[in-house]
Design a protein around this motif. Structure first.
Motif, short mmCIF file in Angstrom:
data_model
loop_
_atom_site.label_atom_id
_atom_site.label_comp_id
_atom_site.label_asym_id
_atom_site.label_seq_id
_atom_site.Cartn_x
_atom_site.Cartn_y
_atom_site.Cartn_z
N GLY A 62 55.92 6.18 31.82
CA GLY A 62 54.91 6.30 32.87
C GLY A 62 53.49 6.24 32.37
O GLY A 62 52.57 6.62 33.09
N PHE A 63 53.29 5.75 31.13
CA PHE A 63 51.95 5.61 30.55
C PHE A 63 51.73 4.15 30.16
O PHE A 63 51.89 3.78 28.99
CB PHE A 63 51.78 6.52 29.33
CG PHE A 63 52.00 7.98 29.62
CD1 PHE A 63 51.04 8.72 30.28
CD2 PHE A 63 53.19 8.61 29.26
CE1 PHE A 63 51.24 10.06 30.56
CE2 PHE A 63 53.39 9.94 29.53
CZ PHE A 63 52.41 10.68 30.19
N ASP A 71 46.89 4.31 29.86
CA ASP A 71 46.51 4.73 31.21
C ASP A 71 47.23 6.05 31.52
O ASP A 71 48.46 6.09 31.59
CB ASP A 71 46.93 3.65 32.21
CG ASP A 71 46.37 3.91 33.61
OD1 ASP A 71 45.65 4.91 33.77
OD2 ASP A 71 46.67 3.12 34.53
N THR A 129 47.55 9.35 34.13
CA THR A 129 47.25 9.80 35.48
C THR A 129 46.51 11.14 35.46
O THR A 129 46.59 11.90 34.49
CB THR A 129 48.54 9.94 36.30
OG1 THR A 129 49.44 10.81 35.62
CG2 THR A 129 49.21 8.58 36.48
N ALA A 130 45.82 11.43 36.58
CA ALA A 130 44.94 12.61 36.62
C ALA A 130 45.70 13.92 36.52
O ALA A 130 45.13 14.93 36.10
CB ALA A 130 44.11 12.58 37.91
N ASN A 131 46.98 13.94 36.90
CA ASN A 131 47.73 15.20 36.86
C ASN A 131 48.30 15.50 35.48
O ASN A 131 48.94 16.53 35.29
CB ASN A 131 48.86 15.18 37.89
CG ASN A 131 49.94 14.17 37.53
OD1 ASN A 131 49.64 13.09 37.02
ND2 ASN A 131 51.18 14.51 37.79
N ARG A 132 48.11 14.60 34.52
CA ARG A 132 48.69 14.80 33.18
C ARG A 132 47.58 15.02 32.15
O ARG A 132 47.46 14.27 31.18
CB ARG A 132 49.54 13.59 32.81
CG ARG A 132 50.83 13.45 33.60
CD ARG A 132 51.74 14.66 33.46
NE ARG A 132 52.02 15.01 32.09
CZ ARG A 132 53.01 14.46 31.39
NH1 ARG A 132 53.81 13.58 31.94
NH2 ARG A 132 53.21 14.83 30.14
N ARG A 175 41.51 19.23 34.38
CA ARG A 175 42.90 18.88 34.65
C ARG A 175 43.87 19.97 34.19
O ARG A 175 45.07 19.84 34.40
CB ARG A 175 43.25 17.55 33.98
CG ARG A 175 42.63 16.35 34.70
CD ARG A 175 42.57 15.13 33.81
NE ARG A 175 42.13 13.96 34.54
CZ ARG A 175 40.89 13.71 34.93
NH1 ARG A 175 39.94 14.59 34.64
NH2 ARG A 175 40.58 12.62 35.59
N ASP A 210 51.56 20.70 35.89
CA ASP A 210 52.02 19.87 37.01
C ASP A 210 53.45 20.16 37.42
O ASP A 210 53.94 19.57 38.39
CB ASP A 210 51.87 18.39 36.64
CG ASP A 210 52.67 18.03 35.39
OD1 ASP A 210 52.60 18.79 34.40
OD2 ASP A 210 53.38 17.01 35.42
#
Length: 640
Positions: free
Chosen positions: A31-32, A49, A51-54, A247, A337
């Motif tokens: 997922g990256f 890349d 995500t903002a929740n990680r 975050r 998260d």
């Protein structure tokens, strides 16, 4: 975020066996996705890349944890030389719950500098070295381990250090040289003279480390993510530290990062530790989450065992207690998260591999549902306005308080519709009116040279209520510009209020709505959709096959009064005839002459009959007699 391959392999040795392409594919499968690969300082760096929740993955250590979990291989140990804590050399007071933990140390610097390897690491990640060991070590640790730290010039701090809320109007010159006026919602680090840093965002210029600095006071704390995000947004100051604290940083890393920074300064700059101490304690651990087998199967779309889920979650750092039909999971301190069972199920599937999720359509249950009457009503309304020459538009559901106040109803206070965390002042209120947005769109079109603008929108507006904003669909309409003028038969004139009144009547409104002046030559009105009449039955009749048998036409010449209503006469005659055979009934000629009786005129009524059989004269004569009788009942007479 840039990740250096060599630094990643130092955290997870198993990654060294993968070439760059394999590593990119592995990270993408987790997922990256990789946005690019560059060659710097003699090695490859990957643009990952995240995500903002990680926020936990925004470091080499965080990315190494993901790779280690996927490969099932161990991480390199993270064990800095322990720092013995003692009595505080500088008093630290925590006056806000937004900072429950503050680890610090006081060191005297030696004469060393930043090693060449550390400088190359920073350059590879587009973070230039400053030549100041305390600053470079803090930046290097941030990129390697993801926990922000800061170094103050200890000799420029007056008295003790306090973490507190700012006093409205206080000033702070930050490291970028900007003087900032603080609000009471800003969390600051302060000494006896005033603020010396925006907590979790940026340090102050007055206590920054320079070449003349001889002693440093280190900061490694944990700050509330919401507070940091709000402060960064309020001051338009987005830094590497605020991105990570905002975050959700790992509270367990606060003391570890402090110890790592102490070790770096000892080895790089020959620093001498004068003392280390910690104020406060860690915030509460994340709540335990229960994952049932039924939920895991539902999310996965296929049966998965709890044992497989427990093994995957354990590799991610979770503490798992297995029951007969559920898992009780304690997420690690760095995974903010993981809060609900669905989060855990998704993590199991992610680590298992997205490619293993079956590509099948979900089962369909029953026929499609009919469109709701309210939706059909809005669609019919939009079609009718489009037929009248109006263009449908879509505008934002959020507007500024000023635009809302200009048109919203006086009893619809904006306080009940104001967002707690808006994108900006201009999008801070759920709209109570459509006219403000339609006015802006219409004026923009007129400025661009449009001669005439006809816009409408059918969309929700909101009213303040005791249980929150109440939604209702509203029709808003704006019309302005110049009508006509294309030729000499249609002289140009501006749009008037009466034109909108005509539209309201066309839509079937019993009472005209209030037409508002939106600007010079621009008018509009809005009305709840529920106040508009429902669309009638379809006006196109159902198709009936044509008969193969001949039709029969007959005429009736009637003397009727000059004030006779044609609709009433024709309706009475139709009612007297069988609908299945009457194909047409209409007046084909009107005769008025002095030879006719006074107050009379002659109408020639033509009737056409047809059926799925051959008609006979007797039955047609009977129908004509019935039609004549119906006409005579209204005062008509057969013309001789």
């Amino acid at each position: 975020m840039w990740i250096e391959r060599k630094a990643l392999a130092a955290e997870i040795p198993a990654a060294a066996a993968l070439d760059t392409r394999q590593l990119c594919e592995l990270l993408a499968s987790l997922g990256f996705p990789i946005d690019g690969v560059a060659s710097r300082e003699g090695g490859d760096v990957l643009d990952v890349d995240i995500t903002a929740n990680r926020g936990d993955a925004m470091s080499h250590r965080g990315m190494a944890r993901e790779v280690a979990a996927k490969l099932g291989q161990p991480l390199a140990p993270l064990a800095p030389p322990p720092v013995a804590e003692g009595a505080p050399r500088v008093p630290v007071r925590l006056e806000s719950p937004a900072c429950p933990l503050y680890a610090t140390a006081l060191l005297s610097l030696g004469s060393g500098g930043t090693p060449a390897g550390a400088q190359a690491f920073l350059r590879a990640l587009e973070a230039s070295a400053k030549g100041l060991p305390a600053v470079d070590a803090s930046n290097e640790l941030l990129l390697r381990y993801g926990h922000p730290t800061h170094a103050f010039d200890a000799d420029r701090i007056r008295g003790g250090v306090t973490v507190r809320w700012a006093v409205t109007g206080e000033k702070l010159v930050t490291l970028d040289g900007v003087t900032r006026t603080l609000a009471s919602q800003d969390l600051v680090i302060a000494d006896e003279a005033g603020p010396i840093a925006l907590a979790g965002v940026m340090g102050g210029d007055g206590t920054k480390v320079t070449e003349a600095t001889r002693r440093v006071l280190l900061e490694s704390a944990w700050f509330d993510p919401k507070t940091v995000r709000a402060t960064a947004r309020r001051h338009s100051l987005h830094t590497d530290a605020s991105h990570r604290f905002g975050r959700g940083a790992d509270p367990a890393m606060a003391a570890v990062a402090r110890d790592l920074l102490v070790d770096r300064l000892r080895s790089w700059a020959g620093a001498t530790l004068e003392g280390a101490w910690t104020a406060g304690s860690r915030p509460a651990a994340p709540a335990r989450v229960t994952l049932t087998g039924d939920l895991l199967t539902r999310v996965a779309g296929e049966p998965l065992t709890l044992g497989e889920a427990a093994e995957a979650l354990g590799r991610l750092g979770c503490t798992v207690a297995a029951g007969s039909d559920a898992l009780t999971v304690q997420p690690p301190t760095w995974r903010h998260d993981l809060a609900i069972p669905e989060d855990l199920a998704e993590e199991v599937l992610r680590l298992r591999g997205y490619e293993r999720i079956p590509s099948v359509l979900p089962p369909l249950e029953g026929p499609p549902q009919r469109l709701s009457p309210d939706y059909r009503h809005r669609q019919a309304l939009a079609r009718r306005l489009a037929h009248l020459g109006f263009h449908q538009t879509v505008t934002y559901g959020f507007i500024s308080p000023e635009a809302d106040a200009a048109f919203a109803a006086p009893d619809n206070a904006p306080q009940g519709r104001t967002l707690v965390n808006p994108l900006g002042q201009e999008y801070s209120v759920l709209r109570g009116t459509l006219l403000a947005s339609l006015k802006a769109a219409a004026e923009q079109n007129l400025r661009q040279g449009a001669r005439e603008v006809r816009l409408f929108e059918v969309a929700p507006t909101y009213a303040s209520g005791t249980k929150g904003p109440a939604e209702r669909f509203t029709l808003g309409l704006a019309w302005g510009g110049t009508l006509g003028g294309e030729d000499y038969l249609s002289p140009a004139r501006p749009v008037r209020e009466a034109d909108l009144s005509g539209i309201a009547l066309d839509l079937g409104l019993a009472a005209l709505p209030q037409v508002r002046t939106l600007g010079e030559g621009l008018f509009g009105f809005e009305i709840p959709v529920t106040d508009l009449p429902q669309a009638g039955e379809r006006i196109i009749p159902a198709f009936r096959p044509f008969s193969r048998f001949p039709s029969v036409e007959r005429d009736l010449s009637l003397l009727v009064g000059l004030g006779q209503s044609y609709e009433a006469l024709a309706g009475a005659m139709r009612a007297a005839l069988p609908a299945e055979v009457l194909q047409d009934l209409r007046c084909v000629d009107v005769f008025r002459h002095k030879s006719l009786p006074e107050g009379r005129q002659a109408w020639l009524m033509r009737l056409r009959f047809q059926a799925d059989r051959t008609l006979v004269g007797a039955e047609v004569d009977g129908w004509m007699a019935s039609a004549l009788a119906a006409a005579e009942a209204l005062g008509a007479k057969l013309r001789a």
